[in-house]
Design a protein around this motif. Structure first.
Motif, PDB file in Angstrom:
ATOM      1  N   ARG A 248       0.832  -1.204   0.000  1.00  0.00           N
ATOM      2  CA  ARG A 248       0.000   0.000   0.000  1.00  0.00           C
ATOM      3  C   ARG A 248       0.868   1.256   0.000  1.00  0.00           C
ATOM      4  NH1 ARG A 248      -2.248  -2.832   4.586  1.00  0.00           N
ATOM      5  NH2 ARG A 248      -3.841  -4.292   3.850  1.00  0.00           N
ATOM      6  N   ILE A 249       1.938   1.256   0.790  1.00  0.00           N
ATOM      7  CA  ILE A 249       2.826   2.420   0.842  1.00  0.00           C
ATOM      8  C   ILE A 249       3.508   2.625  -0.506  1.00  0.00           C
ATOM      9  CG2 ILE A 249       5.010   3.239   1.830  1.00  0.00           C
ATOM     10  CD1 ILE A 249       4.058   2.124   4.529  1.00  0.00           C
ATOM     11  N   PHE A 250       3.907   1.542  -1.154  1.00  0.00           N
ATOM     12  CA  PHE A 250       4.530   1.651  -2.484  1.00  0.00           C
ATOM     13  C   PHE A 250       3.561   2.300  -3.472  1.00  0.00           C
ATOM     14  CE2 PHE A 250       5.189  -0.007  -6.757  1.00  0.00           C
ATOM     15  CZ  PHE A 250       6.541   0.257  -6.961  1.00  0.00           C
ATOM     16  N   VAL A 251       2.312   1.835  -3.482  1.00  0.00           N
ATOM     17  CA  VAL A 251       1.312   2.397  -4.394  1.00  0.00           C
ATOM     18  C   VAL A 251       1.021   3.856  -4.041  1.00  0.00           C
ATOM     19  CG1 VAL A 251      -1.079   2.217  -5.191  1.00  0.00           C
ATOM     20  CG2 VAL A 251       0.291   0.150  -4.868  1.00  0.00           C
ATOM     21  N   ALA A 252       0.915   4.135  -2.739  1.00  0.00           N
ATOM     22  CA  ALA A 252       0.629   5.515  -2.317  1.00  0.00           C
ATOM     23  C   ALA A 252       1.756   6.461  -2.716  1.00  0.00           C
ATOM     24  CB  ALA A 252       0.411   5.564  -0.805  1.00  0.00           C
ATOM     25  N   LEU A 253       2.987   5.974  -2.670  1.00  0.00           N
ATOM     26  CA  LEU A 253       4.137   6.804  -3.016  1.00  0.00           C
ATOM     27  C   LEU A 253       4.243   7.031  -4.524  1.00  0.00           C
ATOM     28  CD1 LEU A 253       6.793   8.284  -2.609  1.00  0.00           C
ATOM     29  CD2 LEU A 253       7.926   6.076  -2.264  1.00  0.00           C
ATOM     30  N   PHE A 254       4.357   5.937  -5.279  1.00  0.00           N
ATOM     31  CA  PHE A 254       4.648   6.056  -6.709  1.00  0.00           C
ATOM     32  C   PHE A 254       3.395   6.170  -7.579  1.00  0.00           C
ATOM     33  CE2 PHE A 254       8.441   3.967  -4.978  1.00  0.00           C
ATOM     34  CZ  PHE A 254       9.422   4.828  -5.453  1.00  0.00           C
ATOM     35  N   GLY A 255       2.278   5.661  -7.099  1.00  0.00           N
ATOM     36  CA  GLY A 255       1.058   5.700  -7.900  1.00  0.00           C
ATOM     37  C   GLY A 255       0.152   6.876  -7.594  1.00  0.00           C
ATOM     38  N   ILE A 256       0.359   7.511  -6.436  1.00  0.00           N
ATOM     39  CA  ILE A 256      -0.522   8.616  -6.047  1.00  0.00           C
ATOM     40  C   ILE A 256       0.277   9.901  -5.815  1.00  0.00           C
ATOM     41  CG2 ILE A 256      -2.223   9.409  -4.366  1.00  0.00           C
ATOM     42  CD1 ILE A 256      -2.846   6.475  -3.750  1.00  0.00           C
ATOM     43  N   SER A 257       1.103   9.904  -4.767  1.00  0.00           N
ATOM     44  CA  SER A 257       1.727  11.149  -4.319  1.00  0.00           C
ATOM     45  C   SER A 257       2.663  11.761  -5.356  1.00  0.00           C
ATOM     46  CB  SER A 257       2.488  10.894  -3.019  1.00  0.00           C
ATOM     47  OG  SER A 257       1.627  10.389  -2.029  1.00  0.00           O
ATOM     48  N   ALA A 258       3.535  10.951  -5.941  1.00  0.00           N
ATOM     49  CA  ALA A 258       4.504  11.491  -6.901  1.00  0.00           C
ATOM     50  C   ALA A 258       3.804  12.105  -8.100  1.00  0.00           C
ATOM     51  CB  ALA A 258       5.459  10.381  -7.343  1.00  0.00           C
ATOM     52  N   GLY A 259       2.784  11.408  -8.623  1.00  0.00           N
ATOM     53  CA  GLY A 259       2.102  11.896  -9.819  1.00  0.00           C
ATOM     54  C   GLY A 259       1.298  13.151  -9.582  1.00  0.00           C
ATOM     55  N   MET A 478      -0.268   7.004   5.907  1.00  0.00           N
ATOM     56  CA  MET A 478      -0.582   7.832   4.746  1.00  0.00           C
ATOM     57  C   MET A 478       0.354   9.029   4.635  1.00  0.00           C
ATOM     58  SD  MET A 478      -4.132   9.790   5.795  1.00  0.00           S
ATOM     59  CE  MET A 478      -4.110  10.947   4.422  1.00  0.00           C
ATOM     60  N   SER A 479       0.850   9.532   5.773  1.00  0.00           N
ATOM     61  CA  SER A 479       1.709  10.720   5.742  1.00  0.00           C
ATOM     62  C   SER A 479       3.091  10.409   5.183  1.00  0.00           C
ATOM     63  CB  SER A 479       1.848  11.310   7.148  1.00  0.00           C
ATOM     64  OG  SER A 479       0.619  11.798   7.631  1.00  0.00           O
ATOM     65  N   ILE A 480       3.644   9.261   5.520  1.00  0.00           N
ATOM     66  CA  ILE A 480       5.013   8.947   5.096  1.00  0.00           C
ATOM     67  C   ILE A 480       5.136   8.888   3.571  1.00  0.00           C
ATOM     68  CG2 ILE A 480       6.809   7.169   5.121  1.00  0.00           C
ATOM     69  CD1 ILE A 480       5.919   6.605   8.049  1.00  0.00           C
ATOM     70  N   PRO A 481       4.357   8.051   2.868  1.00  0.00           N
ATOM     71  CA  PRO A 481       4.503   8.036   1.406  1.00  0.00           C
ATOM     72  C   PRO A 481       4.050   9.339   0.759  1.00  0.00           C
ATOM     73  CG  PRO A 481       2.632   6.684   2.057  1.00  0.00           C
ATOM     74  CD  PRO A 481       3.376   7.043   3.311  1.00  0.00           C
ATOM     75  N   TYR A 482       3.027   9.971   1.326  1.00  0.00           N
ATOM     76  CA  TYR A 482       2.546  11.225   0.736  1.00  0.00           C
ATOM     77  C   TYR A 482       3.647  12.277   0.752  1.00  0.00           C
ATOM     78  CZ  TYR A 482      -0.155  15.463  -0.052  1.00  0.00           C
ATOM     79  OH  TYR A 482      -0.602  16.664  -0.555  1.00  0.00           O
ATOM     80  N   HIS A 483       4.334  12.417   1.864  1.00  0.00           N
ATOM     81  CA  HIS A 483       5.324  13.488   1.972  1.00  0.00           C
ATOM     82  C   HIS A 483       6.663  13.117   1.347  1.00  0.00           C
ATOM     83  CE1 HIS A 483       2.916  16.397   4.061  1.00  0.00           C
ATOM     84  NE2 HIS A 483       2.468  15.452   4.863  1.00  0.00           N
ATOM     85  N   ILE A 484       6.957  11.838   1.207  1.00  0.00           N
ATOM     86  CA  ILE A 484       8.130  11.474   0.410  1.00  0.00           C
ATOM     87  C   ILE A 484       7.851  11.812  -1.053  1.00  0.00           C
ATOM     88  CG2 ILE A 484       9.530   9.561  -0.459  1.00  0.00           C
ATOM     89  CD1 ILE A 484       9.210   8.218   2.252  1.00  0.00           C
ATOM     90  N   GLY A 485       6.661  11.456  -1.522  1.00  0.00           N
ATOM     91  CA  GLY A 485       6.304  11.727  -2.914  1.00  0.00           C
ATOM     92  C   GLY A 485       6.235  13.202  -3.215  1.00  0.00           C
ATOM     93  N   THR A 486       5.494  13.936  -2.388  1.00  0.00           N
ATOM     94  CA  THR A 486       5.351  15.375  -2.634  1.00  0.00           C
ATOM     95  C   THR A 486       6.626  16.122  -2.295  1.00  0.00           C
ATOM     96  OG1 THR A 486       4.384  15.650  -0.429  1.00  0.00           O
ATOM     97  CG2 THR A 486       2.863  15.350  -2.259  1.00  0.00           C
ATOM     98  N   GLY A 487       7.357  15.645  -1.273  1.00  0.00           N
ATOM     99  CA  GLY A 487       8.562  16.341  -0.847  1.00  0.00           C
ATOM    100  C   GLY A 487       9.699  16.232  -1.841  1.00  0.00           C
ATOM    101  N   TYR A 488       9.918  15.036  -2.369  1.00  0.00           N
ATOM    102  CA  TYR A 488      11.074  14.849  -3.247  1.00  0.00           C
ATOM    103  C   TYR A 488      10.720  14.983  -4.717  1.00  0.00           C
ATOM    104  CZ  TYR A 488      13.676  13.621   0.888  1.00  0.00           C
ATOM    105  OH  TYR A 488      14.281  13.684   2.117  1.00  0.00           O
ATOM    106  N   PHE A 489       9.676  14.318  -5.159  1.00  0.00           N
ATOM    107  CA  PHE A 489       9.303  14.424  -6.568  1.00  0.00           C
ATOM    108  C   PHE A 489       8.765  15.824  -6.890  1.00  0.00           C
ATOM    109  CE2 PHE A 489       9.177   9.819  -5.974  1.00  0.00           C
ATOM    110  CZ  PHE A 489       9.845   9.390  -7.110  1.00  0.00           C
ATOM    111  N   GLY A 490       7.981  16.390  -5.976  1.00  0.00           N
ATOM    112  CA  GLY A 490       7.413  17.710  -6.214  1.00  0.00           C
ATOM    113  C   GLY A 490       8.311  18.840  -5.768  1.00  0.00           C
ATOM    114  N   GLY A 491       8.913  18.703  -4.593  1.00  0.00           N
ATOM    115  CA  GLY A 491       9.717  19.788  -4.052  1.00  0.00           C
ATOM    116  C   GLY A 491      10.922  20.125  -4.902  1.00  0.00           C
ATOM    117  N   PHE A 492      11.509  19.122  -5.541  1.00  0.00           N
ATOM    118  CA  PHE A 492      12.678  19.373  -6.377  1.00  0.00           C
ATOM    119  C   PHE A 492      12.311  19.663  -7.825  1.00  0.00           C
ATOM    120  CE2 PHE A 492      14.600  17.420  -2.713  1.00  0.00           C
ATOM    121  CZ  PHE A 492      15.834  18.040  -2.626  1.00  0.00           C
ATOM    122  N   LEU A 493      11.014  19.678  -8.139  1.00  0.00           N
ATOM    123  CA  LEU A 493      10.599  19.938  -9.521  1.00  0.00           C
ATOM    124  C   LEU A 493      11.076  21.301 -10.030  1.00  0.00           C
ATOM    125  CD1 LEU A 493       7.268  19.151 -11.256  1.00  0.00           C
ATOM    126  CD2 LEU A 493       8.118  21.475 -11.325  1.00  0.00           C
TER     127      LEU A 493
END
Length: 542
Positions: A248-259, A478-493
């Motif tokens: 679930r964390i993998f999907v939340a990170l790469f399938g939801i938060s990053a995109g 939910m917070s851990i994958p969300y903020h890894i995805g938004t923090g790194y994929f989005g923050g460094f955009l």
């Protein structure tokens, strides 16, 4: 292990109670994201105040890199405050996060310039950005979980969509405050100290947010788990050991938060930067245009959150990804064709030809003359084509070579003036322009289309993440994958996209980063997200 659905008490809050829950949670989210985005909104002036190098491209890259530092610490905030939220409660945890954010933001407005205190200025900015990142890492999960645990399943997407829209609301509020301050100040006052006022106003917003949130009661789901003695012993550890949670964390990170996050930042921050730099739109006009588009676009978050209650969470998200892959470049091309300065439209196409054409985004002075020329074009937002050659040449159109012998390479201002004199036309120093009313409306239309794509992928997410994870570790999981995805994929955009543009000379090339991340999210989401109508978490669901 007891059945998870038993931890969802049959709660039916009154209409006034649910309005208070949504209002207080959303207002706090608006204020927190205002605090976070005010830094990005004032990028042009902050880059020169805290990171003066004499190289406009380097100043902006350093600025975006420090902007990304705050995002980089969001996962740590998610771990810390997720632990507290799952152990001590949802309410008091996000009281702490909003307080930390408000104090850190006000602090940025009090830091003297680098001219006054040297390297202490960027050091203090970095420290406060870290505190902002920690606070934001705990805020989103707390607000989203709190609203989701008050909502009936049939309206969970609709109610939590206001949290998603509040993120955009924070961006809009940052633009409104900046525009309001600039309207009542002279340009000289604004440049000297007026830009600090939006940061200091965060203390007033903090007071309002705390007043609203102190009126809230604890989440009924958390209260029920506490009474039954079913609180997690170590929410961080259990987030990775609970059966099925790693997937679930993998999907939340790469399938939801990053995109969703790269689409959001490409719609708002990249759109604003694109208008100000590559299109040379006057700063205030660009902020008004983007603010109007964001204000209109907020409705899409609520609409798609509500739609997900009817058709499921997966469909809007996956379809939104697919449409982004198809429409991202065409929408930006459309915006660029409308927004471009007429003087630039009539300008020639430039080619830089030569050896040693290397560009180092971290160098104050480029090692080669070709690198300096690339930096001049990138800093001015002027596209160019790079070709190898035996000698350094600047070619206008297909055949006119601009003589570069004897150019004052050591002085950027003199160098640009000399090149323009020899070219007989404007190359770098385009004046800022204001699009006509009709052009402005078309630009807003393009940005609203991007916001619709963001709304489709972001609107249903708070409800989806709350339903993906067990209540006992929901805040953390939910917070851990969300903020890894938004923090790194989005923050460094912004930094990555700016670097790609500087290297290639193409103002649209930074979009490839967004496109690639969305492609990964589309594939993972298509494979990993559960279809069908929404339902509460169940151990038997996977």
């Amino acid at each position: 292990m007891s059945s998870e659905p038993a931890r969802h008490p049959d709660v039916h809050p009154s209409a006034s109670d649910i309005r208070l829950v949504i209002g207080a949670s959303s207002a706090g989210t608006v204020f927190e994201w205002y605090d976070f985005f005010i830094y990005g909104t004032l990028g042009a002036i902050l880059s020169k105040t805290f990171f003066p190098t004499g190289n406009a491209t380097l100043e902006m890259l350093l600025f975006w890199l420090v902007f990304a530092v705050g995002f980089g610490f969001r996962p740590l905030g998610a771990v810390l405050f997720g632990f507290l939220g799952d152990r001590l409660g949802r309410k008091y945890t996000f009281l702490v996060t909003v307080s930390l954010m408000g104090i850190a933001t006000a602090g940025v407005g009090l830091i003297p310039s680098a001219e006054s205190i040297g390297l202490w200025a960027p050091a203090l900015v970095i420290l406060l950005r870290i505190l902002q990142g920690l606070a934001l890492g705990g805020e989103y999960g707390g607000a989203a979980v709190y609203v989701a645990e008050h909502a009936a399943p049939a309206k969970r997407g609709f109610f939590t969509s206001f949290i998603q829209a509040s993120v955009v609301g924070g961006f809009v509020l940052s633009l409104i405050v900046v525009l309001g301050c600039k309207a009542v100040m002279s340009p000289e006052t604004w440049a000297a100290w007026g830009w600090r006022v939006p940061f200091l106003l965060s203390l007033a917003l903090l007071a309002i947010s705390l007043w609203m949130r102190f009126k809230l009661s604890e989440s009924p789901v958390f209260q029920a788990m506490k009474e039954e003695g079913e609180l997690a012993g170590n929410p961080f550890v259990e987030s990775f050991t609970y059966p099925g949670n790693k997937r679930r964390i993998f999907v939340a990170l790469f399938g939801i938060s990053a995109g969703l996050t790269v689409i959001w930042y490409t719609s708002m921050f990249s759109g604003l930067s694109f208008l100000k730099s590559a299109m040379h739109v006057e700063d205030t006009v660009a902020e008004i245009i983007v603010g109007i588009a964001a204000l209109i676009g907020m409705g899409f978050y609520v609409y798609f959150g509500h739609l997900s209650d009817l058709v499921g969470r997966k469909k809007p998200i996956v379809i939104g990804y697919a449409l982004t892959l198809l429409l991202l470049f065409p929408i930006y091309w459309f915006i660029g064709s409308v927004a471009k300065d007429p003087a630039q439209t009539a300008a020639v196409e430039w080619t830089i030809r030569g050896p040693d054409c290397r560009y180092n985004p971290f160098a104050t002075v480029q090692e080669t003359n070709c690198g300096r020329l690339m930096g001049d074009f990138a800093g001015a937002g002027v596209p160019y084509t790079l070709e190898p050659g035996d000698t350094l040449e600047l070619v206008a159109g297909s055949d006119k070579v601009v003589e570069l012998d004897g150019v004052t390479w050591g002085d950027a201002k003199a160098r640009k003036a000399e090149i323009e004199q020899r070219a007989g036309t404007t190359v770098f120093n385009f004046a800022k322009h204001s699009p006509s009313l009709g052009q402005g409306a078309l630009i807003v239309l393009g940005l609203v289309a991007l916001m619709a794509l963001s709304g489709a992928t972001y609107g249903p997410v708070a409800a989806l993440l709350a339903e993906m994870f067990p209540a006992r570790v929901r805040y953390s999981s939910m917070s851990i994958p969300y903020h890894i995805g938004t923090g790194y994929f989005g923050g460094f955009l912004p930094f990555i996209a700016s670097y790609i543009v500087a290297r290639t000379g193409n103002p649209y090339s930074g979009l490839w980063y967004t496109w690639a991340v969305v492609l990964v999210a589309f594939v993972v989401g298509l494979w990993g997200l559960k279809g069908g109508l929404p339902s509460d978490f169940s151990d038997d669901a996977d």
